[in-house]
Design a protein around this motif. Structure first.
Motif, PDB file in Angstrom:
ATOM      1  N   HIS A 112     -46.623  -8.473  66.989  1.00 27.71           N
ATOM      2  CA  HIS A 112     -45.583  -7.435  66.951  1.00 27.71           C
ATOM      3  C   HIS A 112     -46.033  -6.229  66.123  1.00 27.71           C
ATOM      4  N   PRO A 113     -47.032  -5.500  66.597  1.00 26.03           N
ATOM      5  CA  PRO A 113     -47.463  -4.299  65.867  1.00 26.03           C
ATOM      6  C   PRO A 113     -46.394  -3.216  65.832  1.00 26.03           C
ATOM      7  N   GLU A 114     -45.389  -3.320  66.753  1.00 27.16           N
ATOM      8  CA  GLU A 114     -44.331  -2.309  66.784  1.00 27.16           C
ATOM      9  C   GLU A 114     -43.436  -2.352  65.546  1.00 27.16           C
ATOM     10  N   LEU A 115     -43.494  -3.439  64.786  1.00 29.81           N
ATOM     11  CA  LEU A 115     -42.719  -3.537  63.548  1.00 29.81           C
ATOM     12  C   LEU A 115     -43.475  -2.803  62.435  1.00 29.81           C
ATOM     13  N   TYR A 116     -43.731  -1.512  62.682  1.00 28.70           N
ATOM     14  CA  TYR A 116     -44.644  -0.767  61.820  1.00 28.70           C
ATOM     15  C   TYR A 116     -44.180  -0.688  60.371  1.00 28.70           C
ATOM     16  N   ARG A 117     -42.878  -0.786  60.130  1.00 30.63           N
ATOM     17  CA  ARG A 117     -42.394  -0.718  58.747  1.00 30.63           C
ATOM     18  C   ARG A 117     -42.897  -1.905  57.919  1.00 30.63           C
ATOM     19  N   LEU A 118     -43.165  -3.001  58.586  1.00 30.05           N
ATOM     20  CA  LEU A 118     -43.684  -4.161  57.870  1.00 30.05           C
ATOM     21  C   LEU A 118     -45.160  -4.027  57.544  1.00 30.05           C
ATOM     22  N   TRP A 119     -45.851  -3.137  58.235  1.00 33.17           N
ATOM     23  CA  TRP A 119     -47.298  -3.032  58.057  1.00 33.17           C
ATOM     24  C   TRP A 119     -47.675  -1.703  57.402  1.00 33.17           C
ATOM     25  N   SER A 120     -46.699  -1.072  56.737  1.00 37.04           N
ATOM     26  CA  SER A 120     -46.921   0.271  56.209  1.00 37.04           C
ATOM     27  C   SER A 120     -46.568   0.383  54.733  1.00 37.04           C
ATOM     28  N   ARG A 121     -47.064   1.441  54.127  1.00 39.80           N
ATOM     29  CA  ARG A 121     -46.638   1.865  52.801  1.00 39.80           C
ATOM     30  C   ARG A 121     -45.904   3.195  52.951  1.00 39.80           C
ATOM     31  N   VAL A 122     -45.260   3.640  51.892  1.00 41.75           N
ATOM     32  CA  VAL A 122     -44.518   4.898  51.932  1.00 41.75           C
ATOM     33  C   VAL A 122     -45.367   5.988  51.267  1.00 41.75           C
ATOM     34  N   VAL A 123     -45.508   7.107  51.952  1.00 42.10           N
ATOM     35  CA  VAL A 123     -46.305   8.223  51.421  1.00 42.10           C
ATOM     36  C   VAL A 123     -45.531   9.525  51.590  1.00 42.10           C
ATOM     37  N   PRO A 124     -45.802  10.533  50.748  1.00 37.62           N
ATOM     38  CA  PRO A 124     -45.139  11.836  50.896  1.00 37.62           C
ATOM     39  C   PRO A 124     -45.752  12.632  52.046  1.00 37.62           C
ATOM     40  N   THR A 125     -44.951  13.540  52.612  1.00 31.77           N
ATOM     41  CA  THR A 125     -45.423  14.416  53.680  1.00 31.77           C
ATOM     42  C   THR A 125     -45.594  15.834  53.144  1.00 31.77           C
ATOM     43  N   GLU A 126     -46.267  16.691  53.913  1.00 28.81           N
ATOM     44  CA  GLU A 126     -46.455  18.085  53.504  1.00 28.81           C
ATOM     45  C   GLU A 126     -45.123  18.823  53.448  1.00 28.81           C
ATOM     46  N   ALA A 127     -44.147  18.353  54.224  1.00 29.87           N
ATOM     47  CA  ALA A 127     -42.834  19.010  54.256  1.00 29.87           C
ATOM     48  C   ALA A 127     -41.956  18.609  53.082  1.00 29.87           C
ATOM     49  N   GLU A 141     -53.827  -7.087  52.433  1.00 33.96           N
ATOM     50  CA  GLU A 141     -52.534  -6.825  51.791  1.00 33.96           C
ATOM     51  C   GLU A 141     -51.608  -8.034  51.908  1.00 33.96           C
ATOM     52  N   LEU A 142     -51.595  -8.671  53.074  1.00 32.74           N
ATOM     53  CA  LEU A 142     -50.741  -9.836  53.275  1.00 32.74           C
ATOM     54  C   LEU A 142     -51.150 -10.983  52.356  1.00 32.74           C
ATOM     55  N   ASP A 143     -52.423 -11.090  52.096  1.00 33.94           N
ATOM     56  CA  ASP A 143     -52.909 -12.150  51.216  1.00 33.94           C
ATOM     57  C   ASP A 143     -52.442 -11.941  49.776  1.00 33.94           C
ATOM     58  N   VAL A 144     -52.222 -10.676  49.396  1.00 35.14           N
ATOM     59  CA  VAL A 144     -51.836 -10.345  48.021  1.00 35.14           C
ATOM     60  C   VAL A 144     -50.339 -10.564  47.779  1.00 35.14           C
ATOM     61  N   ILE A 145     -49.507 -10.328  48.790  1.00 41.53           N
ATOM     62  CA  ILE A 145     -48.054 -10.305  48.562  1.00 41.53           C
ATOM     63  C   ILE A 145     -47.408 -11.688  48.621  1.00 41.53           C
ATOM     64  N   PRO A 170     -44.060  -3.741  42.581  1.00 41.78           N
ATOM     65  CA  PRO A 170     -44.561  -2.387  42.860  1.00 41.78           C
ATOM     66  C   PRO A 170     -44.237  -1.945  44.284  1.00 41.78           C
ATOM     67  N   LEU A 171     -43.967  -0.640  44.453  1.00 41.74           N
ATOM     68  CA  LEU A 171     -43.608  -0.095  45.762  1.00 41.74           C
ATOM     69  C   LEU A 171     -44.686   0.837  46.302  1.00 41.74           C
ATOM     70  N   ASP A 172     -45.944   0.635  45.845  1.00 40.90           N
ATOM     71  CA  ASP A 172     -47.025   1.500  46.301  1.00 40.90           C
ATOM     72  C   ASP A 172     -47.807   0.906  47.471  1.00 40.90           C
ATOM     73  N   GLY A 173     -47.375  -0.244  47.951  1.00 35.96           N
ATOM     74  CA  GLY A 173     -48.031  -0.873  49.096  1.00 35.96           C
ATOM     75  C   GLY A 173     -46.979  -1.385  50.063  1.00 35.96           C
ATOM     76  N   LEU A 174     -47.174  -2.574  50.614  1.00 36.01           N
ATOM     77  CA  LEU A 174     -46.160  -3.179  51.477  1.00 36.01           C
ATOM     78  C   LEU A 174     -44.866  -3.382  50.686  1.00 36.01           C
ATOM     79  N   LEU A 175     -43.735  -3.181  51.357  1.00 38.00           N
ATOM     80  CA  LEU A 175     -42.443  -3.174  50.662  1.00 38.00           C
ATOM     81  C   LEU A 175     -41.745  -4.534  50.681  1.00 38.00           C
ATOM     82  N   TYR A 176     -42.503  -5.616  50.753  1.00 40.15           N
ATOM     83  CA  TYR A 176     -41.874  -6.942  50.732  1.00 40.15           C
ATOM     84  C   TYR A 176     -42.803  -7.950  50.078  1.00 40.15           C
ATOM     85  N   ARG A 177     -42.218  -9.086  49.690  1.00 39.53           N
ATOM     86  CA  ARG A 177     -42.957 -10.143  49.009  1.00 39.53           C
ATOM     87  C   ARG A 177     -42.456 -11.509  49.494  1.00 39.53           C
TER      88      ARG A 177
END
Length: 503
Positions: A112-127, A141-145, A170-177
């Motif tokens: 399920h690669p479409e569940l992109y929120r599970l495989w992402s971190r949060v970053v700022p945009t230029e806007a 990353e999955l091994d760490v969490i 920490p919220l600098d990587g994947l947002l779940y544990r």
């Protein structure tokens, strides 16, 4: 409601208006309502032209919605000391090893690669906004969490769960544990912790169904469970009530009690701890609701029982309030339908009266009032109105202003209550049978969540130690309210209230 409430008679319009106790001039109510009608129209137009699309040309947008961004940036004041993390703890007979959890997540990513929120971190945009950015080294990353620990008894497992679910990460990587606990002398446990910015209840339940299996090993599909749908007809009357009600949310404030009293709004008062009720039977609740002439729901019964328990608890810990009329309200999260990607935040709170003006013995009337109010919420489109107003309002207000509004709304209510449907039959995770679900969700005010599983339900109460000093007593009162509802409704004694799942 009149004396015919138990028979399901409708309450006259003039006696069911939300501003009766506020003392506000009707002229100001009209001004508020007119302004909100205009804002609602603007919100509808904005939603149709800008905010509705989440999938463009088959490509999922990564930019976070207003709701998700607000949750991530934290709408609560610093003194609340709170990060919005959803916890789901399950008890299992056999230990699930850390390596098995990592393998399960890697398979979920592959399928399920479409569940992109599970495989992402949060970053700022230029806007100046923030968005999800998919990680390339996802297996690492999955091994760490995923963490693992050991306990020697059921009691120690619960103590470990208390510490885990009240902690931050920490919220600098994947947002779940994930945290798996091996019990050397009893039921083991697994805790899933997901930051609320990832998604709401509907989205996370959808993810859960992609990893849970039936006893025969096939995937459990919650959408395949038959639900009796009842057509809800839109009502102008209910819409106007919703407008007035939404207008007065920042104005009204619940009766001060030990469940609300703080020296400063939302100031944290001790550790946030959770307690869980005994399991109780879905068949019992259905028998109670089926004894009425009007179509009350299981959720109506649960809400009325919890409301009565809260008032009784307040009267016990503050005897000077016994028998007095109180304004008591709960915030109820309502998830809204969504097309395409389900893993998102499309929900809002609605304010629901617990009818503290009623005597604690007036259970029938309280139930009918709750039922009528929930009907108005549905018929008036209160949830979608609230969501669109807060979304369009974000375009014209600063983060500080929105934080002040959120603080005011939470601080003016007594509690949060929700009812979450789960699997209707026993399920397995990583090949282990789940014996029990618990949903401890730390929040700015006391939160109660009912979760159903395999014909049984339980209530998880999460509260600050300085606010709810006797959480188990509040749970006892809730269970007693259910018993008394059954007694007054004439439920056959053969239908037992207590029922643990898989028993």
């Amino acid at each position: 409601l009149s004396g015919g409430a138990w028979r399901g008679e409708r309450r006259p319009l003039g006696s069911f208006v939300p501003w009766k106790e506020s003392g506000m001039d009707p002229t100001w109510i009209a001004v508020w309502a007119t302004a909100l009608v205009v804002a609602a129209g603007a919100a509808w137009y904005w939603y149709r032209t800008r905010g509705g699309a989440h999938v463009d040309g088959g490509k999922l947008e990564r930019t976070m919605s207003f709701m998700s961004q607000s949750i991530f940036e934290n709408m609560f004041p610093e003194e609340a000391d709170l990060v919005s993390i959803i916890n789901n703890a399950v008890l299992v007979e056999e230990f699930i090893a850390r390596e098995e959890v990592v393998a399960m997540l890697q398979k979920l990513h592959k399928d399920h690669p479409e569940l992109y929120r599970l495989w992402s971190r949060v970053v700022p945009t230029e806007a100046g906004d923030i968005e999800f950015e998919e990680l390339k080294n996802i297996d690492e990353e999955l091994d760490v969490i995923v963490k693992e620990s050991t306990a020697k008894s059921d009691e120690e497992v619960m103590n470990v769960l208390q510490e885990i679910t009240s902690d931050e990460y920490p919220l600098d990587g994947l947002l779940y544990r994930f945290h798996t606990i091996k019990n050397e002398n009893g039921n083991s446990a697994l805790v899933v912790r997901v930051h609320h910015a990832v998604g709401d209840g509907i989205g996370l339940v959808d993810v859960m169904m992609k990893v849970l299996t039936k006893m025969d090993g096939t995937l459990f599909d919650l959408s395949s469970v038959p639900h009796k749908k009842r057509h809800i007809k839109f009502s102008i009357r209910s819409f106007l009530l919703a407008l007035a009600k939404v207008a007065m949310i920042p104005v009204l404030k619940d009766t001060p009690s030990k469940l609300t009293r703080r020296s400063k709004p939302l100031l944290k008062s001790g550790k946030r701890r959770f307690a869980v009720s005994p399991g109780f039977s879905l068949d019992f609740l259905r028998a109670v609701k089926g004894s009425f002439d009007c179509p009350v729901s299981v959720n109506d019964v649960l809400t009325a029982a919890y409301s009565g328990a809260v008032k009784r608890y307040i009267e016990e810990v503050e005897p000077e309030l016994t028998g007095k009329s109180m304004r008591l309200r709960l915030m109820m999260p309502v998830t809204l339908p969504r097309k395409g990607d389900k893993l998102r935040n499309r929900w809002c709170f609605v304010s629901v009266s617990m009818h503290g003006d009623l005597d604690v013995e007036s259970r029938k009337e309280r139930l009918m009032r709750v039922h009528q109010e929930m009907e108005n919420v549905k018929r008036g489109g209160e949830a979608i109105l609230q969501l669109q107003l807060q979304t369009i309002g974000a375009s014209f207000t600063s983060m500080q202003s929105r934080r002040q509004l959120i603080t005011s709304i939470f601080d003016s209510h007594t509690t949060i209550f929700s009812n979450v449907p789960g699997p209707t039959e026993p399920v397995k995770l990583c090949g282990r049978v789940i014996k029990k679900f618990m949903l401890p969700l730390p929040n700015a005010i006391t939160q109660a969540i009912v979760f159903s599983y395999a014909g049984s339900l339980n209530l998880t109460l999460t509260a600050e130690e300085g606010i709810v000093t006797q959480p188990n007593r509040l749970l006892e009162l809730f269970m007693d309210e259910l018993r008394l509802f059954g007694k007054e409704a004439g439920v056959d004694s053969g239908v037992e209230l207590l029922r643990e799942p898989l028993c």
